[in-house]
Write an enzyme that holds these catalytic residues in place. Structure first.
Site, PDB file in Angstrom:
ATOM      1  N   PHE A   1       0.517  -1.262   0.186  1.00  0.00           N
ATOM      2  CA  PHE A   1      -0.341  -0.092   0.296  1.00  0.00           C
ATOM      3  C   PHE A   1       1.100   1.524   0.256  1.00  0.00           C
ATOM      4  O   PHE A   1       0.523   2.005   1.186  1.00  0.00           O
ATOM      5  CB  PHE A   1      -0.572   0.289   1.081  1.00  0.00           C
ATOM      6  CG  PHE A   1      -2.306  -0.901   1.396  1.00  0.00           C
ATOM      7  CD1 PHE A   1      -1.790  -2.217   0.671  1.00  0.00           C
ATOM      8  CD2 PHE A   1      -2.423  -1.502   2.840  1.00  0.00           C
ATOM      9  CE1 PHE A   1      -3.022  -2.754   0.420  1.00  0.00           C
ATOM     10  CE2 PHE A   1      -3.499  -2.814   2.555  1.00  0.00           C
ATOM     11  CZ  PHE A   1      -3.431  -3.282   1.636  1.00  0.00           C
TER      12      PHE A   1
ATOM     13  N   ASP B   1       3.925  12.753  13.373  1.00  0.00           N
ATOM     14  CA  ASP B   1       3.384  13.507  14.808  1.00  0.00           C
ATOM     15  C   ASP B   1       3.729  14.922  13.322  1.00  0.00           C
ATOM     16  O   ASP B   1       3.229  15.982  13.790  1.00  0.00           O
ATOM     17  CB  ASP B   1       4.675  13.224  15.556  1.00  0.00           C
ATOM     18  CG  ASP B   1       4.549  12.738  16.453  1.00  0.00           C
ATOM     19  OD1 ASP B   1       3.473  11.950  16.344  1.00  0.00           O
ATOM     20  OD2 ASP B   1       5.125  12.389  17.584  1.00  0.00           O
TER      21      ASP B   1
ATOM     22  N   GLU C   1      -1.932   6.584   7.001  1.00  0.00           N
ATOM     23  CA  GLU C   1      -1.134   7.627   8.566  1.00  0.00           C
ATOM     24  C   GLU C   1      -1.444   7.389   9.763  1.00  0.00           C
ATOM     25  O   GLU C   1      -1.295   8.139  10.975  1.00  0.00           O
ATOM     26  CB  GLU C   1      -1.301   9.047   7.985  1.00  0.00           C
ATOM     27  CG  GLU C   1       0.132   9.057   6.816  1.00  0.00           C
ATOM     28  CD  GLU C   1       0.454  10.614   7.275  1.00  0.00           C
ATOM     29  OE1 GLU C   1       1.001  10.691   8.198  1.00  0.00           O
ATOM     30  OE2 GLU C   1       1.247  10.866   6.251  1.00  0.00           O
TER      31      GLU C   1
END
Ligand SMILES: Cc1cc2nc3c(=O)[nH]c(=O)nc-3n(C[C@H](O)[C@H](O)[C@H](O)COP(=O)(O)OP(=O)(O)OC[C@H]3O[C@@H](n4cnc5c(N)ncnc54)[C@H](O)[C@@H]3O)c2cc1C
Length: 387
Positions: free
Chosen positions: A155, A239, A363
């Site tokens: 992916f 982050d 994500e």
């Protein structure tokens, strides 16, 4: 709302908006239909210096940060989430290099990335390592002449199209994720091939492929940062990158809301435009409220990242979760406002609804990210975290 952007930020946003309206909107349905990779649009973005936005000045960039990147991503996603994904993942693909690369590595790669000549990708996910990303199996064994890579990444956005790949692989298998390192692999390296392009529900203009490594030898100098620090570098990277996904979601919210308002203003039922109906107004008002709330949270998280704060996990996760949930709800409601027409390919909201779903998945899924927020909450014993 006034977000008190700098003149440079306003100018970046204007350029991205112009490209989105002039170059992306006219072809987005075609890209969705064919799954064609948007090289022509990426070239336009490159010519307008949009790939320079987040690259340090000394390596050919404009020296902007997370917020600057978010401004571009939002404008692109207002037109097409698939194009925006290709753009924002390019930033993810070279953030490791920017954050942890040595001078030689930066000089070697960043100027070409800044000019848009070379696209990048980032690969941690594997068949056995999705949400459990620490469970990677791809190995990078130290041998004479460099590292020998074996394994499969799954992916991967920009897979097959990008020239430069940041791969998280085990340089010390005995230590699991603590033995992982970030390694740069160039597209034409022998032993590096691609699986088929995935057929996706949405963001079809973005390319998603498997990366296959079979005795792929890369030079020792391609290891980025410290050996064994690859996994923690990747977590810190997320982050910084998650507000960018939040920005893609905000752009999608904005695009869907605009389409719904336009349709509701034109569609006549019961001798009046449906926008005059209180129930439709309530739906549109909710769209506006959620879009602006998502934008405010994404901007705040991006600014927090840009301040250099090392505890941005919670805010970045919150921004991505809130904005992507808002995008899912708003796009479903936009289809509803457009009625049967909204369900048809001819109207943009149908594509937007399909595009929205991935934002709750990649994500870090929104379930995993709610876990990140809950961990912060537990540590702070529920106390307010703002300054
Ligand atoms: C279009 C697309 C593009 C992508 N691009 C990239 C890329 O460029 N680079 C890259 O490295 N990866 C990429 N990914 C991978 C993506 O980040 C993963 O798909 C995602 O992290 C989820 O992993 P998974 O698909 O294996 O789902 P799984 O981990 O199998 O999860 C399945 C479900 O179980 C839930 N779940 C699992 N564990 C928990 C838990 N502990 N608590 C609560 N819920 C849980 C999940 O939330 C989810 O709902 C991409 C994926 C897609 C679909």
């Amino acid at each position: 709302m006034n977000y008190f952007l700098t003149e440079q930020q306003k100018s970046i946003r204007e350029i991205a908006r112009r490209i989105a309206e002039e170059k992306i909107m006219p072809v987005r349905a075609h890209l969705d239909e064919t799954g064609e990779f948007p090289w022509d649009i990426l070239k336009e973005l490159a010519a307008a210096d949009m790939f320079r936005v987040f690259i340090p000045v000394e390596f050919g960039g404009l020296g902007g940060g997370c917020l600057d990147l978010c401004l571009v991503a939002e404008e692109l996603a207002r037109a097409c989430c698939g194009v925006a994904t290709s753009y924002i993942v390019n930033a993810l693909g070279c953030m490791t290099l920017i954050e942890y690369g040595n001078d030689d590595q930066k000089r070697n790669y960043l100027p070409d990335i800044a000019s848009g000549q070379r696209l990048t990708a980032f690969a941690i996910t594997e068949p056995t390592a999705g949400s459990d990303s620490a469970n990677i199996q791809t190995t990078a064994e130290k041998v004479d002449g460099g590292y020998l890579l074996n394994g499969t990444k799954r992916f991967i956005t920009n897979g097959g199209e990008a020239e430069i790949y940041t791969i998280i692989a085990l340089t010390d298998q005995s230590k699991g994720a603590r033995g992982a390192s970030a390694i740069l692999v160039e597209k034409d390296t022998p032993g590096f091939t691609f699986g088929k392009k995935e057929m996706k529900m949405g963001i079809r203009a973005s390319a998603t492929r498997e990366l296959v490594f079979h005795n792929c030898l890369v030079p020792e100098g391609n290891l980025v940062g410290k050996p064994g620090h690859g996994f923690i570098q990747a977590m810190r990277l997320f982050d910084k990158s998650r507000p960018g996904i939040g920005a893609v979601a905000v752009g999608l919210c904005q695009g869907a809301m605009e389409a719904a308002v336009e349709y509701a203003g034109q569609r006549i039922q019961f001798d009046q435009p449906i926008i005059a109906l209180p129930v439709v107004q309530q739906m549109l008002a909710d769209m506006a409220i959620q879009t602006e709330a998502a934008r405010a949270l994404v901007h705040a998280a991006a600014k927090y990242v840009d301040s250099g704060a090392r505890d941005a996990s919670e805010f970045s996760a919150a921004a991505k979760v809130f904005a992507s949930d808002a995008a899912m709800k708003i796009t479903v409601d936009a289809v509803q406002v457009c009625g049967g027409s909204g369900y048809m390919h001819d109207y943009p909201v149908e594509k937007m609804m399909r595009d929205a779903k991935i934002l709750q998945i990649y994500e870090g899924t929104n379930q995993i990210l709610r876990g990140v927020v809950a961990t912060g909450l537990r540590k702070r014993k529920g106390k307010v975290a703002c300054t």
